[in-house]
Design a protein around this motif. Sequence first.
Motif: not given
Length: 693
Positions: A88-109
Amino acid sequence: MYKRQPDGAAPDSASLARLAGIAEGWWDLSGAWHPTPEDTRRALLRALGLPAEHAAESLARLAEEAARPLPFAQILPALGGGQLRLGPALTGQRVELVLADAAGNTRPLAFPAEAGVAEPLVLPDGRVVASRRVPLPPLPAGRYTLSAGDTLCRLTVAPAFCHRPPGLRAANPRAWGIAAQLYSLRRPDDAGVGDFTTLAQLVRGAAGLGAATIGLNPLHALFPADRERASPYQPSDRRFLDPIYIDVAAAPLPVEAPALRAALAREAPVLAVLGRRPQVAWREVWAAKSRVLEAAFAAFRLPPDFAAFVREGGPALRDFARFQAIAEARGEADWRRWPAELRTPASPAVAVAAPEKRVLFHQFLQYLADRQLAAAAPGLSVGLYRDLAVGAAPDGAEAWAAGDALLAGVSVGAPPDPLGPEGQVWGLPPPDPRAMLRRGFADQAALLAANMRHAGALRIDHAMGLARLFVVPDGARGAEGTYLAMPFAGQLAQVTLESTRARCLVVGEDLGTVPDGFRETLARAEVLSYQVLRFAQEDSGQGSGLRPPARWPALAAACAATHDVATLRGWWEEADIDERAALGLLDAAGAEAERAARARERDALLARLRAEGIDPTDLLVAVHTLLARTPCELVLVQADDLAGELHAVNLPGTDRERPNWRRRLAPPLPGLLQTPEAHAVFDALRRREGSAR
């Protein structure tokens, strides 16, 4: 679902228990229903941190976890994408997540406010809140983290199937191997226990005869300070090897070091006597071996690849070595009796209490054991077939490291069945299913990886624990326990991911009471079933009998017996019944009933052998000829049966009343593999169509 209470009323213990995954009861093999006792229900709720005495607070805790902005853990198919539930805290609004792999590489979602599919979320306390599901991109198999601010979700992206060796994927896959208790094997000049050099000798001999694998008892670290605790199924730590299997006279030990040569010479007479004994003298063997290992450690500089081994082992190896060092320094192996500041590995006092040189020594023992196991493994088309116990002892190194990821005050066990009519209590703390989710299954993944090391196959003992465990409160009888649900999909994903990473076949030991659909789910993941001859019964409509070989499952590992049941010879001669009667585990009436049942079982086996046109004169050869005719991908013959042993390795329900986990086989290697009867068995197994070599 939660049974709604009148406004303001706390939930009852039964409602809370259902939400926590505690079963309302269980069916026994006769079809009788056993409701979960109230005392058992309350004990399990306390162990889970959800006491019924504070039901409202417990319910609020479950509701808070269910309403998290991100789930604790998420399972996704490899390269298949999937959906993520946003709370519910992330519903009804724009959400920006960060995806990181095991090596520490990240990408935004990023997800706009309108993205995804809205759906109501019913919380455990009955409230309905808003949530939505948003799509995740396809990802390669592996482990990732998703973060929304300080909130983390651990992703496991897993393949659908476990690894299977190419030879088992052929049109007519057939492989066979020998199952052995490593400690029980003999070779000339051994030190009173089968070791990694003995294993290498067995591997070479068996591979030359066409065997694809060697099955082993769990090699888990036991208790150096209490060597009489010999069961490999109640170890101190399943993540590490027991150094008693190190051959103290073999590479990579520096045998040229004068101090080591002197230590070997001093211990030689003792080790020679121990090598001739009919049983493993665990305490004496370790005392002599450890003196040689201490001399080896003191006599030379650490090998060049030792530092890399320690780095690879990371904090887990460091903490295990610290546990061993503290236990020996204090003369007390049960960490629950240590001062409070030493009861968790993260405490600064632990580093102070563990002398660095002793930590290095215990890391060195793991290095030697790992290198010798690796050297023993090559030569088999499938590889070594290791065994992972269902749990570890509550006072050992693994439980110390696990902390609150294990439940206290309860034990894993089993409901009543033919092997344990009163039910069983195994003295193993079960994992906390909610902690599994909070940790993103990291502990389970690391445990699997450790036990797939230097292996081509892994047997998961009591594989039903992936889906549920029978849990018994401390002080209760086995029959007073009940089932606790485990996150099956999450655990199975760790199995398939680690299996493919290690290129390791998986066998799920599925004997006993199995949940509906469990075997089918494992089969879809290409986990082999575990089929034992004496339990391969079926009802043909004309009465029960031994299942014809053509109707055995193909995706399976088959064997005549296991460490917990009678050997073939003992079964035929009723030695197991005699032994249990002598130990007071069977009264006269019970023994008579079992002998009558055994006579019927013998007749059923003979009838099946004759129906298949197999000469029953030599039981060992006949039975393995029968197993060889099944479509099972893997058939195992027990070393105990090749040796003609009368008594089982272990008798459930006993400890020191008999020599459980101690007996050594009389014939040494290579003679164990060279008898005419052994060659007749191997000939039958080699005749399997398309035999894998």
